[in-house]
Design a protein around this motif. Structure first.
Motif, short mmCIF file in Angstrom:
data_model
loop_
_atom_site.label_atom_id
_atom_site.label_comp_id
_atom_site.label_asym_id
_atom_site.label_seq_id
_atom_site.Cartn_x
_atom_site.Cartn_y
_atom_site.Cartn_z
N THR A 1 44.01 58.35 61.72
CA THR A 1 42.88 57.46 61.44
C THR A 1 42.90 56.97 59.99
OG1 THR A 1 41.40 59.35 61.00
CG2 THR A 1 41.44 58.45 63.24
N PHE A 2 43.51 57.75 59.08
CA PHE A 2 43.67 57.27 57.71
C PHE A 2 44.48 55.99 57.69
CE2 PHE A 2 46.62 56.95 54.11
CZ PHE A 2 45.71 56.75 53.07
N TRP A 3 45.61 55.98 58.40
CA TRP A 3 46.45 54.79 58.39
C TRP A 3 45.82 53.65 59.18
CZ3 TRP A 3 49.18 53.99 54.57
CH2 TRP A 3 49.98 54.95 53.97
N CYS A 4 45.04 53.97 60.21
CA CYS A 4 44.31 52.89 60.91
C CYS A 4 43.34 52.20 59.96
CB CYS A 4 43.56 53.46 62.11
SG CYS A 4 44.59 53.85 63.55
N CYS A 5 42.58 52.98 59.19
CA CYS A 5 41.66 52.40 58.21
C CYS A 5 42.42 51.58 57.16
CB CYS A 5 40.86 53.49 57.52
SG CYS A 5 39.53 54.20 58.48
N ALA A 6 43.52 52.14 56.68
CA ALA A 6 44.28 51.47 55.63
C ALA A 6 44.85 50.14 56.12
CB ALA A 6 45.39 52.38 55.13
N LEU A 7 45.43 50.14 57.32
CA LEU A 7 46.01 48.92 57.85
C LEU A 7 44.94 47.87 58.14
CD1 LEU A 7 48.77 50.28 60.25
CD2 LEU A 7 49.09 49.18 58.04
N ALA A 8 43.78 48.32 58.62
CA ALA A 8 42.68 47.38 58.84
C ALA A 8 42.30 46.70 57.53
CB ALA A 8 41.48 48.10 59.46
N ASN A 9 42.22 47.47 56.46
CA ASN A 9 41.84 46.89 55.18
C ASN A 9 42.97 46.05 54.57
OD1 ASN A 9 39.12 47.36 54.71
ND2 ASN A 9 39.49 49.50 54.15
N LEU A 10 44.22 46.40 54.86
CA LEU A 10 45.33 45.54 54.44
C LEU A 10 45.17 44.16 55.07
CD1 LEU A 10 48.15 44.97 53.20
CD2 LEU A 10 49.13 45.95 55.30
N ALA B 1 38.84 63.16 60.23
CA ALA B 1 39.66 62.40 61.18
C ALA B 1 38.79 61.55 62.09
CB ALA B 1 40.54 63.35 62.00
N ALA B 2 37.73 62.15 62.62
CA ALA B 2 36.82 61.39 63.49
C ALA B 2 36.12 60.28 62.71
CB ALA B 2 35.79 62.34 64.11
N TRP B 3 35.69 60.59 61.50
CA TRP B 3 35.01 59.59 60.67
C TRP B 3 35.94 58.40 60.38
CZ3 TRP B 3 30.58 57.74 59.81
CH2 TRP B 3 30.20 57.13 58.62
N GLY B 4 37.19 58.68 60.11
CA GLY B 4 38.14 57.60 59.90
C GLY B 4 38.30 56.73 61.14
N GLY B 5 38.24 57.34 62.32
CA GLY B 5 38.31 56.58 63.56
C GLY B 5 37.12 55.65 63.72
N PHE B 6 35.93 56.17 63.39
CA PHE B 6 34.73 55.33 63.49
C PHE B 6 34.82 54.15 62.51
CE2 PHE B 6 32.50 59.44 64.77
CZ PHE B 6 32.54 59.13 66.12
N ARG C 1 38.95 38.56 53.90
CA ARG C 1 37.71 39.06 54.49
C ARG C 1 37.22 40.30 53.73
NH1 ARG C 1 36.17 37.92 59.41
NH2 ARG C 1 35.73 40.11 59.87
N GLU C 2 35.94 40.60 53.93
CA GLU C 2 35.36 41.78 53.28
C GLU C 2 36.01 43.05 53.81
OE1 GLU C 2 30.95 43.90 52.68
OE2 GLU C 2 31.16 41.99 53.76
N LEU C 3 36.30 43.98 52.91
CA LEU C 3 36.92 45.23 53.33
C LEU C 3 35.89 46.14 54.02
CD1 LEU C 3 39.18 44.15 51.50
CD2 LEU C 3 39.55 46.49 50.73
N THR C 4 36.42 47.03 54.84
CA THR C 4 35.60 48.01 55.54
C THR C 4 35.52 49.29 54.72
OG1 THR C 4 36.31 47.10 57.67
CG2 THR C 4 35.38 49.32 57.70
N PRO C 5 34.36 49.97 54.69
CA PRO C 5 34.27 51.25 53.96
C PRO C 5 35.35 52.22 54.41
CG PRO C 5 32.09 50.52 54.66
CD PRO C 5 33.09 49.59 55.31
N ARG C 6 35.82 53.04 53.46
CA ARG C 6 36.87 54.01 53.72
C ARG C 6 36.34 55.44 53.65
NH1 ARG C 6 40.90 51.37 49.35
NH2 ARG C 6 38.88 50.91 48.41
N VAL C 7 37.10 56.36 54.19
CA VAL C 7 36.74 57.77 54.12
C VAL C 7 36.83 58.25 52.67
CG1 VAL C 7 37.33 60.11 54.87
CG2 VAL C 7 37.61 58.18 56.45
N ASP C 8 35.80 58.96 52.22
CA ASP C 8 35.83 59.62 50.92
C ASP C 8 36.11 61.09 51.17
OD1 ASP C 8 35.34 60.88 48.50
OD2 ASP C 8 33.58 59.67 48.01
N PHE C 9 37.32 61.52 50.85
CA PHE C 9 37.74 62.89 51.15
C PHE C 9 37.19 63.92 50.16
CE2 PHE C 9 40.96 60.25 53.23
CZ PHE C 9 40.98 60.83 54.50
N THR C 10 36.35 63.48 49.22
CA THR C 10 35.79 64.41 48.23
C THR C 10 34.35 64.77 48.54
OG1 THR C 10 34.95 62.69 46.72
CG2 THR C 10 37.26 63.35 46.48
#
Length: 277
Positions: free
Chosen positions: A119-128, A250-255, A135-144
Protein backbone atom coordinates in the motif's frame (compact mmCIF):
# COMPACT_ATOMS: atom_id res chain seq x y z
CA UNK A 1 11.47 -16.34 -0.90
CA UNK A 2 8.16 -15.16 -2.35
CA UNK A 3 7.89 -13.74 -5.85
CA UNK A 4 8.39 -9.97 -6.10
CA UNK A 5 5.28 -7.86 -5.68
CA UNK A 6 4.48 -5.84 -8.83
CA UNK A 7 2.28 -2.74 -9.09
CA UNK A 8 1.53 -1.01 -12.41
CA UNK A 9 0.04 2.41 -13.01
CA UNK A 10 -0.63 4.46 -16.14
CA UNK A 11 0.61 8.05 -15.88
CA UNK A 12 -0.57 10.67 -18.37
CA UNK A 13 2.90 12.06 -19.07
CA UNK A 14 5.77 11.31 -21.49
CA UNK A 15 8.39 8.77 -20.46
CA UNK A 16 11.16 11.38 -20.15
CA UNK A 17 9.00 13.45 -17.81
CA UNK A 18 8.26 10.44 -15.62
CA UNK A 19 11.92 9.44 -15.53
CA UNK A 20 12.85 12.94 -14.40
CA UNK A 21 10.27 12.76 -11.58
CA UNK A 22 11.82 9.48 -10.39
CA UNK A 23 15.37 10.82 -10.23
CA UNK A 24 15.08 14.54 -9.51
CA UNK A 25 15.38 15.22 -5.76
CA UNK A 26 13.06 18.24 -5.88
CA UNK A 27 10.35 16.18 -7.58
CA UNK A 28 10.83 13.27 -5.18
CA UNK A 29 10.26 15.65 -2.27
CA UNK A 30 6.87 16.51 -3.74
CA UNK A 31 5.35 13.08 -4.45
CA UNK A 32 7.39 10.61 -2.37
CA UNK A 33 9.05 11.81 0.83
CA UNK A 34 10.05 14.89 2.81
CA UNK A 35 13.72 14.42 2.00
CA UNK A 36 15.57 13.11 -1.05
CA UNK A 37 19.16 13.04 -2.21
CA UNK A 38 20.12 11.92 -5.71
CA UNK A 39 23.47 11.92 -7.49
CA UNK A 40 23.38 8.90 -9.77
CA UNK A 41 25.05 6.51 -10.14
CA UNK A 42 26.45 6.87 -6.63
CA UNK A 43 23.55 8.16 -4.54
CA UNK A 44 19.80 7.62 -4.43
CA UNK A 45 17.99 8.07 -1.12
CA UNK A 46 14.70 9.26 0.32
CA UNK A 47 13.46 9.52 3.90
CA UNK A 48 11.05 11.29 6.25
CA UNK A 49 7.76 10.79 8.07
CA UNK A 50 5.95 9.27 5.07
CA UNK A 51 8.64 6.62 4.45
CA UNK A 52 8.78 3.29 6.35
CA UNK A 53 11.75 3.43 8.74
CA UNK A 54 12.28 6.91 7.37
CA UNK A 55 14.62 8.18 10.09
CA UNK A 56 17.45 8.24 7.52
CA UNK A 57 18.05 7.19 3.90
CA UNK A 58 18.37 3.41 3.77
CA UNK A 59 18.65 3.01 -0.01
CA UNK A 60 21.58 2.56 -2.38
CA UNK A 61 21.37 2.62 -6.18
CA UNK A 62 21.99 -0.58 -8.13
CA UNK A 63 21.21 0.41 -11.72
CA UNK A 64 19.79 3.38 -13.60
CA UNK A 65 19.15 4.03 -17.26
CA UNK A 66 16.47 5.84 -19.28
CA UNK A 67 13.80 3.22 -18.57
CA UNK A 68 14.92 1.49 -15.37
CA UNK A 69 15.75 2.49 -11.82
CA UNK A 70 16.76 -0.23 -9.37
CA UNK A 71 17.89 0.25 -5.79
CA UNK A 72 18.48 -1.70 -2.61
CA UNK A 73 16.40 -0.69 0.42
CA UNK A 74 17.24 -1.89 3.93
CA UNK A 75 14.00 -2.54 5.84
CA UNK A 76 13.68 -4.33 9.17
CA UNK A 77 17.24 -5.61 8.86
CA UNK A 78 16.73 -7.12 5.39
CA UNK A 79 18.07 -5.66 2.16
CA UNK A 80 15.17 -5.59 -0.27
CA UNK A 81 15.27 -4.65 -3.95
CA UNK A 82 12.95 -2.14 -5.59
CA UNK A 83 12.83 -1.66 -9.36
CA UNK A 84 10.97 0.93 -11.44
CA UNK A 85 10.50 0.23 -15.14
CA UNK A 86 8.96 2.62 -17.67
CA UNK A 87 7.09 1.73 -20.86
CA UNK A 88 5.64 4.13 -23.41
CA UNK A 89 1.88 3.82 -23.94
CA UNK A 90 0.96 6.37 -26.58
CA UNK A 91 1.12 9.78 -24.91
CA UNK A 92 1.19 8.11 -21.49
CA UNK A 93 3.73 6.02 -19.59
CA UNK A 94 3.17 2.75 -17.77
CA UNK A 95 5.18 2.70 -14.54
CA UNK A 96 5.84 -0.68 -12.93
CA UNK A 97 7.28 -1.15 -9.46
CA UNK A 98 8.73 -4.51 -8.49
CA UNK A 99 9.41 -5.02 -4.77
CA UNK A 100 11.10 -8.02 -3.16
CA UNK A 101 10.72 -9.26 0.43
CA UNK A 102 6.99 -8.52 0.64
CA UNK A 103 4.93 -11.18 2.40
CA UNK A 104 1.18 -10.63 2.87
CA UNK A 105 1.41 -12.42 6.22
CA UNK A 106 3.31 -9.37 7.47
CA UNK A 107 0.24 -7.28 6.63
CA UNK A 108 -1.92 -9.53 8.79
CA UNK A 109 0.47 -10.07 11.70
CA UNK A 110 2.33 -6.75 11.67
CA UNK A 111 5.50 -8.75 12.32
CA UNK A 112 7.61 -6.70 9.91
CA UNK A 113 7.41 -3.13 8.62
CA UNK A 114 7.77 -4.70 5.17
CA UNK A 115 4.05 -5.51 5.40
CA UNK A 116 3.30 -1.88 4.47
CA UNK A 117 5.17 -2.01 1.16
CA UNK A 118 2.25 -2.85 -1.11
CA UNK A 119 0.00 0.00 0.00
CA UNK A 120 3.00 2.32 0.44
CA UNK A 121 3.86 1.96 -3.23
CA UNK A 122 0.20 2.26 -4.25
CA UNK A 123 0.03 5.62 -2.44
CA UNK A 124 3.34 6.72 -3.91
CA UNK A 125 2.41 5.82 -7.48
CA UNK A 126 -0.96 7.52 -7.14
CA UNK A 127 0.77 10.71 -6.06
CA UNK A 128 3.36 10.38 -8.84
CA UNK A 129 0.48 10.34 -11.32
CA UNK A 130 -1.31 13.24 -9.62
CA UNK A 131 1.90 15.30 -9.50
CA UNK A 132 2.70 14.79 -13.19
CA UNK A 133 -0.91 15.39 -14.25
CA UNK A 134 -1.09 18.66 -12.32
CA UNK A 135 -3.64 17.45 -9.78
CA UNK A 136 -3.78 17.85 -6.01
CA UNK A 137 -1.85 15.17 -4.16
CA UNK A 138 -3.55 12.69 -1.84
CA UNK A 139 -2.60 12.58 1.88
CA UNK A 140 0.09 10.01 2.69
CA UNK A 141 0.68 7.69 5.63
CA UNK A 142 2.66 9.29 8.46
CA UNK A 143 4.67 6.43 9.93
CA UNK A 144 5.64 8.49 12.99
CA UNK A 145 2.15 8.80 14.48
CA UNK A 146 -0.83 6.64 15.40
CA UNK A 147 -3.28 9.39 14.36
CA UNK A 148 -5.04 8.42 11.16
CA UNK A 149 -7.06 11.27 9.69
CA UNK A 150 -7.14 12.59 6.12
CA UNK A 151 -9.23 15.08 4.20
CA UNK A 152 -9.75 15.72 0.50
CA UNK A 153 -12.13 17.80 -1.60
CA UNK A 154 -13.94 16.11 -4.50
CA UNK A 155 -15.56 18.04 -7.33
CA UNK A 156 -18.89 16.24 -7.01
CA UNK A 157 -21.97 16.47 -4.81
CA UNK A 158 -22.17 14.65 -1.45
CA UNK A 159 -24.99 12.51 -2.85
CA UNK A 160 -22.84 11.37 -5.77
CA UNK A 161 -19.80 10.72 -3.58
CA UNK A 162 -21.86 8.84 -1.01
CA UNK A 163 -23.32 6.69 -3.75
CA UNK A 164 -19.84 5.78 -4.93
CA UNK A 165 -18.96 4.72 -1.36
CA UNK A 166 -22.00 2.50 -0.81
CA UNK A 167 -22.96 1.05 -4.20
CA UNK A 168 -21.18 -2.28 -4.71
CA UNK A 169 -20.76 -1.87 -8.46
CA UNK A 170 -19.37 1.67 -8.17
CA UNK A 171 -16.94 0.81 -5.38
CA UNK A 172 -15.71 -2.23 -7.29
CA UNK A 173 -15.03 -0.02 -10.33
CA UNK A 174 -12.93 2.68 -8.67
CA UNK A 175 -11.28 0.50 -6.01
CA UNK A 176 -10.28 -2.08 -8.62
CA UNK A 177 -11.26 -5.11 -6.53
CA UNK A 178 -14.60 -6.93 -6.10
CA UNK A 179 -16.53 -5.47 -3.16
CA UNK A 180 -20.09 -6.18 -2.01
CA UNK A 181 -21.84 -3.86 0.41
CA UNK A 182 -25.13 -4.14 2.25
CA UNK A 183 -25.82 -0.39 2.69
CA UNK A 184 -27.54 -0.35 6.06
CA UNK A 185 -26.47 -0.44 9.70
CA UNK A 186 -25.54 -4.02 10.51
CA UNK A 187 -24.92 -4.80 6.84
CA UNK A 188 -21.85 -6.58 5.58
CA UNK A 189 -18.93 -4.94 3.73
CA UNK A 190 -17.11 -7.76 1.98
CA UNK A 191 -13.75 -7.36 0.27
CA UNK A 192 -13.71 -9.99 -2.47
CA UNK A 193 -17.49 -10.37 -2.37
CA UNK A 194 -19.90 -11.95 0.10
CA UNK A 195 -19.48 -15.46 -1.32
CA UNK A 196 -15.69 -15.36 -0.90
CA UNK A 197 -15.33 -13.51 2.40
CA UNK A 198 -16.33 -15.56 5.46
CA UNK A 199 -15.48 -12.72 7.85
CA UNK A 200 -16.67 -9.45 6.28
CA UNK A 201 -16.51 -6.04 7.88
CA UNK A 202 -19.71 -4.54 9.27
CA UNK A 203 -21.46 -1.24 8.59
CA UNK A 204 -21.89 0.41 12.00
CA UNK A 205 -23.11 3.88 10.97
CA UNK A 206 -24.84 5.15 7.86
CA UNK A 207 -26.39 8.54 7.18
CA UNK A 208 -27.18 8.96 3.47
CA UNK A 209 -25.11 11.72 1.93
CA UNK A 210 -23.34 12.43 5.21
CA UNK A 211 -21.59 9.53 6.92
CA UNK A 212 -20.48 5.91 6.57
CA UNK A 213 -18.61 3.94 9.24
CA UNK A 214 -17.30 0.38 8.83
CA UNK A 215 -15.86 -1.86 11.55
CA UNK A 216 -12.82 -3.68 10.13
CA UNK A 217 -11.99 -5.66 13.27
CA UNK A 218 -8.34 -5.37 14.34
CA UNK A 219 -7.78 -2.50 11.88
CA UNK A 220 -10.40 -0.46 13.73
CA UNK A 221 -13.35 1.54 12.45
CA UNK A 222 -13.08 3.54 9.24
CA UNK A 223 -15.40 6.55 9.09
CA UNK A 224 -16.12 8.61 5.97
CA UNK A 225 -17.74 11.98 6.72
CA UNK A 226 -19.08 14.13 3.88
CA UNK A 227 -19.82 17.85 3.86
CA UNK A 228 -21.03 19.73 0.81
CA UNK A 229 -20.05 23.24 -0.25
CA UNK A 230 -20.44 24.95 -3.62
CA UNK A 231 -21.27 21.72 -5.41
CA UNK A 232 -18.16 20.00 -4.06
CA UNK A 233 -17.66 17.52 -1.21
CA UNK A 234 -15.19 17.73 1.62
CA UNK A 235 -14.51 14.11 2.54
CA UNK A 236 -12.87 13.32 5.87
CA UNK A 237 -11.59 9.80 6.53
CA UNK A 238 -10.72 8.73 10.07
CA UNK A 239 -9.44 5.38 11.33
CA UNK A 240 -10.02 4.74 15.04
CA UNK A 241 -10.44 1.98 17.60
CA UNK A 242 -7.24 0.08 16.79
CA UNK A 243 -4.33 -0.92 19.04
CA UNK A 244 -2.23 2.25 19.06
CA UNK A 245 0.82 0.15 19.87
CA UNK A 246 0.39 -1.50 16.47
CA UNK A 247 -1.11 1.08 14.12
CA UNK A 248 -2.59 -0.53 10.97
CA UNK A 249 -0.35 1.40 8.58
CA UNK A 250 -0.82 -1.11 5.74
CA UNK A 251 -4.60 -0.84 5.87
CA UNK A 252 -4.45 2.94 6.22
CA UNK A 253 -2.25 3.15 3.13
CA UNK A 254 -4.83 1.12 1.23
CA UNK A 255 -7.60 3.51 2.23
CA UNK A 256 -5.54 6.54 1.20
CA UNK A 257 -4.60 5.15 -2.21
CA UNK A 258 -8.29 4.38 -2.64
CA UNK A 259 -9.09 8.05 -1.98
CA UNK A 260 -6.88 9.04 -4.90
CA UNK A 261 -8.79 6.82 -7.32
CA UNK A 262 -12.16 7.81 -5.82
CA UNK A 263 -11.45 11.48 -6.52
CA UNK A 264 -10.28 10.71 -10.06
CA UNK A 265 -13.43 8.61 -10.60
CA UNK A 266 -15.51 11.73 -10.07
CA UNK A 267 -13.25 14.35 -11.61
CA UNK A 268 -11.35 12.92 -14.60
CA UNK A 269 -13.26 13.02 -17.93
CA UNK A 270 -13.65 9.56 -19.51
CA UNK A 271 -12.14 8.10 -16.34
CA UNK A 272 -10.26 4.83 -16.51
CA UNK A 273 -8.47 3.24 -13.53
CA UNK A 274 -4.87 4.40 -13.24
CA UNK A 275 -3.84 1.09 -11.61
CA UNK A 276 -3.45 -1.74 -14.10
CA UNK A 277 -3.69 -5.54 -13.70
Amino acid sequence: MTEPMIIRVRVQAPLKTVRHALTDPAALRVWLGEHAEVALPATFGFWGRTIPEGDAPHQRPLHADERTLRFAWLLDGEETTTEFTLEEDGDATIVSVSQTHFDFQDVITGKSVRGVLQTFWCCALANLAEHLEGRELTPRVDFTTSEMRAQITIDASPADVFGSLTDSEAVTRWFGYPIEIEPYVGGRFAMGGLADNPDPAKVVELEPGRKLAVDWGDAGVGTWELEGSGGKTRLTLVQSGFDEGRPPYAAWGGFLSGLAELRRYHEVPDWQPMFLP
